[in-house]
Motif scaffolding. Sequence first.
Motif, PDB file in Angstrom:
ATOM      1  N   SER A  36     -19.140 -65.596 -23.926  1.00  0.00           N
ATOM      2  CA  SER A  36     -19.451 -65.263 -25.323  1.00  0.00           C
ATOM      3  C   SER A  36     -18.203 -64.721 -26.014  1.00  0.00           C
ATOM      4  N   LEU A  42     -18.593 -63.101 -29.722  1.00  0.00           N
ATOM      5  CA  LEU A  42     -19.292 -61.817 -29.689  1.00  0.00           C
ATOM      6  C   LEU A  42     -18.419 -60.751 -29.050  1.00  0.00           C
ATOM      7  N   ARG A  99     -19.857 -54.087 -36.772  1.00  0.00           N
ATOM      8  CA  ARG A  99     -19.420 -55.493 -36.685  1.00  0.00           C
ATOM      9  C   ARG A  99     -19.455 -56.186 -38.040  1.00  0.00           C
TER      10      ARG A  99
END
Length: 296
Positions: free
Chosen positions: A32, A35, A49
């Motif tokens: 990932s 992410l 984020r």
Amino acid sequence: MSTETPPAGDAWTVRKVLDWTIDYLKKQGSPSPRLDAEVLLAHSRGCQRIQLYTQYEDVLTDSVRQKMRDLVKRRAAAEPVAYLVGHKEFYSLTFEVGREVLIPRPETELLVMEAVRLIAGSPQPQLLELGVGSGCISVAIATQAPHATIVGVEIHPATLEFAQRNVARHQVGNRVELRLGDLWEPLRAGERFDWIVSNPPYVATDEIAGLSADVQKHEPHRALDGGADGLDIIRRIAQGASAHLKPGGGLLVEFSPEQASAIMEVFQTDPAGYQEVEIIPDLSGQPRVLRARWPG
């Protein structure tokens, strides 16, 4: 980001660092990379984020770049992101984690959902969690079921400290009591519960070496190792639960999908005489949680 200065006319902006990190982590085998990059950069900058994308062209300070560089290096060596930033989201709640605790997994949310559903109609349900770890299961149940009280048992003192901080963080200490000990050991004489829940160690010993690098190298093996077939602790739970359940009470136990038949046999053949032994699938359709009742 691997050089001290960016190319002429360029700068290490949020956008550039994200792009570089995503590409780098992808090459290092991260499952990932986007992410991971976003979580690590947000942590390095001390922001959410979502703010990365509203501050895309901001130039990173040298101190933020250095912090990010160090985190990316560690992530490339398979250190879990949750350990790098010190927290993990579970059931829309944030939990402190570290190398003494297993990182909460999304599939374990099924255990919480089922427990909350089963106790919804009970006026004052009493639950026991065996192997409390970070405390994510007990805390999540407590936040969703304000009428419930929970005892959480953990054998490792360093792990229990994480659970204590997470209980305090989410302000459920008046309904979640944590105790140190091995399974039934810290329970009081005659103490019985409506439901016992557990996400015990259930990985077969010889399978641990084949787990992904971030799990095999960094997460505590004691929270994973369930013995030769992965069912050692689960058998102990089946054998001892009836002495600590109220008549008509039950158990919810997480396991690995390939163990479904074996765990069904454990509970269906136990002398305690469990009834309504069923397997509950997770959102992907995989068998994930066993539910059983003890008639008393």
